[in-house]
Design a protein around this motif. Structure first.
Motif, PDB file in Angstrom:
ATOM      1  N   LEU B  34       0.833  -1.215   0.000  1.00  0.00           N
ATOM      2  CA  LEU B  34       0.000   0.000   0.000  1.00  0.00           C
ATOM      3  C   LEU B  34       0.859   1.252   0.000  1.00  0.00           C
ATOM      4  O   LEU B  34       0.651   2.155  -0.804  1.00  0.00           O
ATOM      5  CB  LEU B  34      -0.889   0.017   1.245  1.00  0.00           C
ATOM      6  CG  LEU B  34      -2.319  -0.495   1.134  1.00  0.00           C
ATOM      7  CD1 LEU B  34      -3.043  -0.269   2.440  1.00  0.00           C
ATOM      8  CD2 LEU B  34      -3.067   0.146  -0.004  1.00  0.00           C
ATOM      9  N   TYR B  35       1.841   1.309   0.918  1.00  0.00           N
ATOM     10  CA  TYR B  35       2.618   2.542   1.018  1.00  0.00           C
ATOM     11  C   TYR B  35       3.720   2.604  -0.031  1.00  0.00           C
ATOM     12  O   TYR B  35       4.129   3.681  -0.451  1.00  0.00           O
ATOM     13  CB  TYR B  35       3.186   2.733   2.436  1.00  0.00           C
ATOM     14  CG  TYR B  35       4.585   2.226   2.644  1.00  0.00           C
ATOM     15  CD1 TYR B  35       5.694   2.971   2.244  1.00  0.00           C
ATOM     16  CD2 TYR B  35       4.825   1.001   3.246  1.00  0.00           C
ATOM     17  CE1 TYR B  35       6.977   2.502   2.432  1.00  0.00           C
ATOM     18  CE2 TYR B  35       6.102   0.523   3.439  1.00  0.00           C
ATOM     19  CZ  TYR B  35       7.186   1.282   3.027  1.00  0.00           C
ATOM     20  OH  TYR B  35       8.455   0.817   3.194  1.00  0.00           O
ATOM     21  N   GLN B  36       4.225   1.406  -0.441  1.00  0.00           N
ATOM     22  CA  GLN B  36       5.343   1.446  -1.380  1.00  0.00           C
ATOM     23  C   GLN B  36       4.872   1.625  -2.816  1.00  0.00           C
ATOM     24  O   GLN B  36       5.599   2.151  -3.636  1.00  0.00           O
ATOM     25  CB  GLN B  36       6.154   0.152  -1.289  1.00  0.00           C
ATOM     26  CG  GLN B  36       7.354   0.315  -0.390  1.00  0.00           C
ATOM     27  CD  GLN B  36       8.270  -0.891  -0.418  1.00  0.00           C
ATOM     28  OE1 GLN B  36       7.904  -1.967  -0.869  1.00  0.00           O
ATOM     29  NE2 GLN B  36       9.465  -0.713   0.097  1.00  0.00           N
ATOM     30  N   PHE B  37       3.684   1.150  -3.114  1.00  0.00           N
ATOM     31  CA  PHE B  37       3.280   1.204  -4.515  1.00  0.00           C
ATOM     32  C   PHE B  37       1.882   1.785  -4.728  1.00  0.00           C
ATOM     33  O   PHE B  37       1.728   2.791  -5.422  1.00  0.00           O
ATOM     34  CB  PHE B  37       3.390  -0.202  -5.131  1.00  0.00           C
ATOM     35  CG  PHE B  37       2.980  -0.242  -6.572  1.00  0.00           C
ATOM     36  CD1 PHE B  37       3.736   0.404  -7.539  1.00  0.00           C
ATOM     37  CD2 PHE B  37       1.822  -0.889  -6.966  1.00  0.00           C
ATOM     38  CE1 PHE B  37       3.364   0.395  -8.874  1.00  0.00           C
ATOM     39  CE2 PHE B  37       1.438  -0.906  -8.301  1.00  0.00           C
ATOM     40  CZ  PHE B  37       2.207  -0.264  -9.250  1.00  0.00           C
ATOM     41  N   ILE B  39      -0.705   3.454  -3.051  1.00  0.00           N
ATOM     42  CA  ILE B  39      -1.115   4.850  -2.781  1.00  0.00           C
ATOM     43  C   ILE B  39      -0.206   5.856  -3.511  1.00  0.00           C
ATOM     44  O   ILE B  39      -0.702   6.755  -4.198  1.00  0.00           O
ATOM     45  CB  ILE B  39      -1.182   5.137  -1.257  1.00  0.00           C
ATOM     46  CG1 ILE B  39      -2.217   4.213  -0.606  1.00  0.00           C
ATOM     47  CG2 ILE B  39      -1.550   6.594  -0.998  1.00  0.00           C
ATOM     48  CD1 ILE B  39      -2.278   4.315   0.896  1.00  0.00           C
ATOM     49  N   PRO B  40       1.146   5.706  -3.411  1.00  0.00           N
ATOM     50  CA  PRO B  40       1.980   6.672  -4.154  1.00  0.00           C
ATOM     51  C   PRO B  40       1.728   6.634  -5.657  1.00  0.00           C
ATOM     52  O   PRO B  40       1.679   7.687  -6.306  1.00  0.00           O
ATOM     53  CB  PRO B  40       3.416   6.221  -3.844  1.00  0.00           C
ATOM     54  CG  PRO B  40       3.328   5.436  -2.590  1.00  0.00           C
ATOM     55  CD  PRO B  40       1.976   4.795  -2.598  1.00  0.00           C
ATOM     56  N   ALA B  41       1.530   5.425  -6.223  1.00  0.00           N
ATOM     57  CA  ALA B  41       1.297   5.337  -7.673  1.00  0.00           C
ATOM     58  C   ALA B  41      -0.023   6.010  -8.041  1.00  0.00           C
ATOM     59  O   ALA B  41      -0.112   6.711  -9.058  1.00  0.00           O
ATOM     60  CB  ALA B  41       1.286   3.878  -8.117  1.00  0.00           C
ATOM     61  N   LEU B  43      -1.563   8.491  -6.370  1.00  0.00           N
ATOM     62  CA  LEU B  43      -1.462   9.958  -6.249  1.00  0.00           C
ATOM     63  C   LEU B  43      -0.536  10.553  -7.316  1.00  0.00           C
ATOM     64  O   LEU B  43      -0.759  11.664  -7.790  1.00  0.00           O
ATOM     65  CB  LEU B  43      -0.985  10.333  -4.838  1.00  0.00           C
ATOM     66  CG  LEU B  43      -1.992  10.013  -3.722  1.00  0.00           C
ATOM     67  CD1 LEU B  43      -1.399  10.277  -2.347  1.00  0.00           C
ATOM     68  CD2 LEU B  43      -3.269  10.832  -3.894  1.00  0.00           C
ATOM     69  N   PHE B  44       0.490   9.788  -7.675  1.00  0.00           N
ATOM     70  CA  PHE B  44       1.390  10.223  -8.748  1.00  0.00           C
ATOM     71  C   PHE B  44       0.610  10.290 -10.069  1.00  0.00           C
ATOM     72  O   PHE B  44       0.691  11.266 -10.815  1.00  0.00           O
ATOM     73  CB  PHE B  44       2.557   9.240  -8.857  1.00  0.00           C
ATOM     74  CG  PHE B  44       3.630   9.617  -9.841  1.00  0.00           C
ATOM     75  CD1 PHE B  44       4.170  10.897  -9.874  1.00  0.00           C
ATOM     76  CD2 PHE B  44       4.139   8.682 -10.737  1.00  0.00           C
ATOM     77  CE1 PHE B  44       5.170  11.232 -10.774  1.00  0.00           C
ATOM     78  CE2 PHE B  44       5.149   9.014 -11.641  1.00  0.00           C
ATOM     79  CZ  PHE B  44       5.657  10.284 -11.657  1.00  0.00           C
ATOM     80  N   ALA B  46      -2.616  10.523 -10.373  1.00  0.00           N
ATOM     81  CA  ALA B  46      -3.663  11.550 -10.282  1.00  0.00           C
ATOM     82  C   ALA B  46      -3.085  12.945 -10.533  1.00  0.00           C
ATOM     83  O   ALA B  46      -3.816  13.863 -10.945  1.00  0.00           O
ATOM     84  CB  ALA B  46      -4.328  11.489  -8.911  1.00  0.00           C
ATOM     85  N   ALA B  47      -1.778  13.102 -10.291  1.00  0.00           N
ATOM     86  CA  ALA B  47      -1.148  14.405 -10.532  1.00  0.00           C
ATOM     87  C   ALA B  47      -1.152  14.754 -12.025  1.00  0.00           C
ATOM     88  O   ALA B  47      -0.983  15.916 -12.398  1.00  0.00           O
ATOM     89  CB  ALA B  47       0.279  14.418  -9.992  1.00  0.00           C
ATOM     90  N   PHE B  48      -1.337  13.750 -12.885  1.00  0.00           N
ATOM     91  CA  PHE B  48      -1.377  14.007 -14.337  1.00  0.00           C
ATOM     92  C   PHE B  48      -2.818  14.138 -14.853  1.00  0.00           C
ATOM     93  O   PHE B  48      -3.024  14.299 -16.054  1.00  0.00           O
ATOM     94  CB  PHE B  48      -0.706  12.849 -15.097  1.00  0.00           C
ATOM     95  CG  PHE B  48       0.784  12.760 -14.905  1.00  0.00           C
ATOM     96  CD1 PHE B  48       1.640  13.476 -15.727  1.00  0.00           C
ATOM     97  CD2 PHE B  48       1.337  11.980 -13.910  1.00  0.00           C
ATOM     98  CE1 PHE B  48       3.023  13.396 -15.559  1.00  0.00           C
ATOM     99  CE2 PHE B  48       2.704  11.890 -13.730  1.00  0.00           C
ATOM    100  CZ  PHE B  48       3.554  12.601 -14.554  1.00  0.00           C
ATOM    101  N   ALA B  49      -3.788  14.006 -13.938  1.00  0.00           N
ATOM    102  CA  ALA B  49      -5.191  13.994 -14.374  1.00  0.00           C
ATOM    103  C   ALA B  49      -5.631  15.374 -14.868  1.00  0.00           C
ATOM    104  O   ALA B  49      -5.213  16.402 -14.336  1.00  0.00           O
ATOM    105  CB  ALA B  49      -6.079  13.546 -13.225  1.00  0.00           C
ATOM    106  N   LEU B  66      -7.330   4.481 -13.784  1.00  0.00           N
ATOM    107  CA  LEU B  66      -6.027   4.492 -13.111  1.00  0.00           C
ATOM    108  C   LEU B  66      -5.987   3.499 -11.951  1.00  0.00           C
ATOM    109  O   LEU B  66      -5.029   2.736 -11.790  1.00  0.00           O
ATOM    110  CB  LEU B  66      -5.739   5.921 -12.614  1.00  0.00           C
ATOM    111  CG  LEU B  66      -4.482   6.122 -11.791  1.00  0.00           C
ATOM    112  CD1 LEU B  66      -3.238   5.876 -12.613  1.00  0.00           C
ATOM    113  CD2 LEU B  66      -4.440   7.543 -11.213  1.00  0.00           C
ATOM    114  N   ILE B  70      -3.550   0.120 -11.546  1.00  0.00           N
ATOM    115  CA  ILE B  70      -2.603  -0.096 -10.438  1.00  0.00           C
ATOM    116  C   ILE B  70      -2.915  -1.402  -9.704  1.00  0.00           C
ATOM    117  O   ILE B  70      -2.018  -2.217  -9.451  1.00  0.00           O
ATOM    118  CB  ILE B  70      -2.647   1.108  -9.470  1.00  0.00           C
ATOM    119  CG1 ILE B  70      -2.064   2.342 -10.161  1.00  0.00           C
ATOM    120  CG2 ILE B  70      -1.888   0.813  -8.185  1.00  0.00           C
ATOM    121  CD1 ILE B  70      -2.354   3.648  -9.456  1.00  0.00           C
TER     122      ILE B  70
END
Lengths: 279, 274
Positions: B34-37, B39-41, B43-44, B46-49, B66, B70
């Motif tokens: 969850l924390y390594q892949f 959730i960060p993936a 949010l990363f 979503a930053a391009f949305a 998305l 994932i």
């Protein structure tokens, strides 16, 4: 010899001991070449998948991250991730490792200050952590053609150096706290996970919900990552990051004091319960 | 045969019992991805949305789901991770604990040690994935579609192919000294090159033939095509054919490598060395 000089000698000896151990396991150095290059590279490729080279998607990212440089953004974040990893797995678990080996009690019986075993491993960790930065900088240049200006590199170094006390204070606080846990591995994962999610390592802090953003700005790594990105990717100067640097230094003092207090409390408790030799 | 099956089930039971005693470790099996892949993936990505839609992902893959992208990649990453750490590396752990020699002196066939671990590992894999999917549905808007079930044969084939690869890996980790670093890096490379986190078409040219030789590449792709309507690499029929071929090669290749490693260890008396 004054007490201070004796403690300094003990501190240097503690650092040398840690560095000697690193030298004895050369395969560990392979990981300094592997992870700092491949981990962020995979995320840059993820960024390419998510952007699809769509100008609108890239513009949206630039607006949220403050820069259109996806590779630079990811590599700076991962530099902090690698720093936190080496910090938590190294100095962060150093006291617990001594305890498991059965040598913590012997170290505590020496007349050296307790601050020596608490902060010594952190000082030794500066060298491998610096290597991570160098490897990542070279990888960013060779794989993605990103070359920062000399001035930006210089200011980045200044931010890193001024961030060192805060980072190692975090390591010392963690090291003192985990002495109570039997299994430190999952605790390291948990704490590193919190930093990864909160400090904007792989995504902009602006993507977090409001309450998480407030928490993120209570952690020194968030400021360090943000300032490095501003200097390297947005061309900010020292005046733009001074406020943050002062905040980070203040946080370092508070965290180091907290680490010393936790350590003192633990030592008092250990004397009563005899837990130093337990593992 | 029945004796071997009973032995495999006993090994699975032993592994499950062992791991269940470390509750924080069990919890971290779900928390770490969850924390390594995940959730960060998310949010990363979503930053391009743009206007709440993953327009860039649509351009790359033909789907803007998305979260689904994932999580479905995470299923195959979970299979690979279980194979590498829960199966191949656990044989090495047994060697380090000094219990491999007495285990191999029992009349159970040595292949059953891998099969037994596969059964135990699968249980934890299913539980972990269920927890992750539940988190995805509750907090990240993950939508499961019935069409996903069409990809089930691809997942099962990927599992089978991984058993072959585990034999191969087990042979290697029994012979080398720094098994931990090897498994860690090999796991990362295998997952990345299989296209779990981004399409294999984005890999550098030199790595693409390797990606196309891995059965898991096709499993990930079929899963995303069936469940998300993503663009396939070659077409589902061809990919199923390649997945079956990859599995058919991986299994005997792995068995052969494992047998070779075992013979080397018997000759050199390495079973009790660590």
């Amino acid at each position: 010899m004054t007490l201070l000089v004796a403690d300094l000698r003990a501190f240097v000896a503690a650092v040398r001991k840690e560095l000697r151990q690193v030298r004895r396991y050369p395969t560990l150095l392979l990981s300094i070449l592997f992870w700092p290059v491949l981990l962020p590279t995979a995320w840059v490729l993820m960024g390419r998948a998510y952007s699809g080279n769509d100008p609108q998607a890239l513009a949206a990212f630039a607006q949220r991250a403050g820069s259109p440089q996806v590779a630079g953004f990811v590599f700076v974040g991962y530099a902090m991730y690698m720093w936190l990893s080496t910090l938590l797995w190294g100095p962060g678990t150093a006291l617990r490792t001594e305890q498991v080996r059965g040598s913590l009690e012997a170290v505590f019986l020496t007349p050296a200050s307790r601050l020596v075993p608490l902060f010594g491993p952190g000082a030794a960790n500066i060298l491998p952590a610096s290597l991570n930065f160098v490897v990542m900088g070279v990888a960013l240049w060779l794989l993605f053609g990103f070359v920062p200006t000399f001035q930006a590199t210089l200011w980045t170094l200044v931010i890193i150096v001024l961030g060192v006390p805060a980072m190692y204070a975090i390591g010392a606080l963690f090291a003192a706290s985990v002495l109570r846990f039997g299994e430190v591995g999952p605790v390291v994962q948990l704490v590193r996970g919190i930093f990864v999610l909160a400090c904007g390592i792989t995504f902009p802090v602006a993507m977090l919900p409001g309450w998480a953003q407030v928490s993120a700005w209570l952690l020194p790594p968030t400021y360090i990552v943000e300032d490095i990105r501003r200097v390297l990717l947005q061309g900010a100067g020292p005046a733009d990051v001074t406020e943050h640097v002062i905040l980070v230094l203040a946080m370092a003092v508070i965290t180091a004091a907290a680490a010393a207090m936790v350590f003192r409390a633990l030592e008092t408790s250990a004397r009563r319960t005899g837990m130093l030799s337990r593992f | 045969m029945i004796g071997d099956v009973r032995a495999a089930l006993a090994i699975a039971r032993k592994d499950i019992r062992n791991l269940s005693r470390y509750r924080i470790a069990v919890a971290s099996m779900a928390f770490t991805p969850l924390y390594q892949f995940v959730i960060p993936a998310f949010l990363f990505g979503a930053a391009f949305a743009v206007n709440g839609r993953a327009a860039g992902l649509t351009a790359t893959l033909g789907t803007d789901d998305l979260t689904g992208f994932i999580f479905l990649g995470g299923v195959v990453a979970g299979i690979v991770s279980t194979a590498f750490w829960g199966m191949a590396m656990s044989i090495r752990n047994e060697m380090d604990m000094g219990t491999l020699e007495p285990s191999w002196l029992t009349p159970t066939s040595h292949e059953m040690f891998v099969i037994g671990r596969a059964i135990g590992g699968m249980l934890f894999l299913i539980l972990t994935q269920a927890a992750l999917f539940l988190f995805g549905i509750l907090f990240m808007g993950l939508r499961l579609r019935p069409e996903m079930l069409l990809a089930l044969p691809a997942v099962l084939l990927a599992l089978l192919s991984m058993v072959g690869i585990v034999y191969l890996l087990a042979g290697i980790v029994l012979l080398i000294r720094e098994a931990n670093f090897f498994i860690d890096t090999a796991n990362f490379l295998f997952v990345t090159i299989s296209g779990v986190s981004f399409p294999v078409t984005l890999l550098p040219g030199v790595l693409q033939p390797i990606a196309l030789a891995l059965p898991t590449t096709y499993a990930v792709d079929i899963l995303r095509v069936q469940a998300l309507g993503a663009r396939p690499l070659f077409g589902v029929g061809i990919e199923y054919g390649l997945l079956v071929a990859g599995t058919a090669i991986a299994y005997p290749l792995g068995r052969w490598a494992f047998a070779r490693a075992e013979r080397t260890m018997r000759r050199r008396g390495m079973l009790s060395q660590y």
